[in-house]
Design an enzyme around this catalytic site. Sequence first.
Site, short mmCIF file in Angstrom:
data_model
loop_
_atom_site.label_atom_id
_atom_site.label_comp_id
_atom_site.label_asym_id
_atom_site.label_seq_id
_atom_site.Cartn_x
_atom_site.Cartn_y
_atom_site.Cartn_z
N TYR A 118 71.30 37.27 21.15
CA TYR A 118 70.78 37.50 19.80
C TYR A 118 69.29 37.16 19.71
O TYR A 118 68.81 36.29 20.41
CB TYR A 118 71.55 36.63 18.80
CG TYR A 118 72.96 37.05 18.56
CD1 TYR A 118 73.48 38.23 19.07
CD2 TYR A 118 73.82 36.23 17.83
CE1 TYR A 118 74.81 38.59 18.84
CE2 TYR A 118 75.14 36.59 17.59
CZ TYR A 118 75.62 37.77 18.10
OH TYR A 118 76.93 38.12 17.88
N SER B 293 81.64 41.69 11.76
CA SER B 293 81.38 42.94 11.03
C SER B 293 82.39 43.18 9.91
O SER B 293 82.86 44.32 9.72
CB SER B 293 81.36 44.15 11.98
OG SER B 293 80.21 44.13 12.79
N LEU C 174 80.15 48.28 3.58
CA LEU C 174 81.15 47.88 2.59
C LEU C 174 80.57 47.04 1.45
O LEU C 174 81.31 46.43 0.69
CB LEU C 174 82.29 47.14 3.29
CG LEU C 174 83.22 48.05 4.09
CD1 LEU C 174 84.17 47.23 4.96
CD2 LEU C 174 84.01 48.97 3.16
#
Length: 346
Positions: free
Chosen positions: A53, A234, A241
């Site tokens: 990351y 996710s 969403l």
Amino acid sequence: MIYTTLPHTDIKVSKICLGTMTWGNQNTQEEGFAQMDIALDKGINFFDTAEMYPVPASPETQGSTSTIIGNWLKERGNRDKVIIASKIVGRPSDYTAHIRTTGLQGDSIDEAVNNELKRLQTDYIDLYQIHWPERETNTFGTRDYKHNPNDAWEDNFKEVLHKLDLQIKAGKIRNIGLSNEKAWGTMRFLEESKKNSLPRMKTIQNAYSLLNRTFEGDLAEISMRENIGLLAYSPMAFGVLSGKYIKGTAADNARLKLFPRFSRYSSEQCTEATKRYLEIAEDNNMTLAQMSLAFVTQQPFVTSNIIGATSLEQLEENIGSIHVNLNDDLLKAINDVHTAMPNPAT
């Protein structure tokens, strides 16, 4: 906040976990600090990171997320207040060649753990996960498994567990887990653990959301029967969403605007399913984000729901989903959409 324990441990973790993969790219260190401060104040004690990351991975930013967490831990002096999960990259690929090209072979695990400890400025990692399998299998948006008889991977489940065991015995990691793993790999790790008295995989971190419920196949049964908890990532499907892309309210720094190649939740089917879920949420006087997150958190196989945010407003809304309870009628409406349009994301 609601708490549970990591399976087969006495470690208490919040049912909502703070995801961090935007820090060092979409978010600055200052913004990462603010998110961690708010999360801890709201009762979140579980943070998830990875040596790769932030995402998208690049040589220039690799490790920045964990460095931000480490700087925060040092400045706040509160390592004992948080449970930290991290990950080692799995199968070598062009995407992660700047980290290493040896997968889990040789001294890779020892090297990865030591480097991550330095970035995090800590002596131990509470949960250390294999980010994805070394063998060729269907991960990262590939729906169906296609066997490759020429895959050069050699069965090394026992060897990997042995190397992780050495890290546990050295006090560098406390527990181990999987990520982006499939049913066969999960059971093989559990089998080798039992057969050879090696450490047990405690968790599995896989994608899970209203648009991708594939975990409910074989892996949900494994999770329940073998007590290996899902850390759902996710849950917002890259922000789809939230409904912001349908409503046209997405900010310029929204993930899919910055990185349109992350398109697994952007198909026509996903868009149509999202519209239906948005209607259900609005009919029940709640935001789509909170309904989506509450659905994930309430699943019996979910140990913790990994949320992420690029703004403090998003973070507050996402954390607030812990107080949302979906009743049977609402769940039926959600499942009716799933029956009509099952798993539209690839």
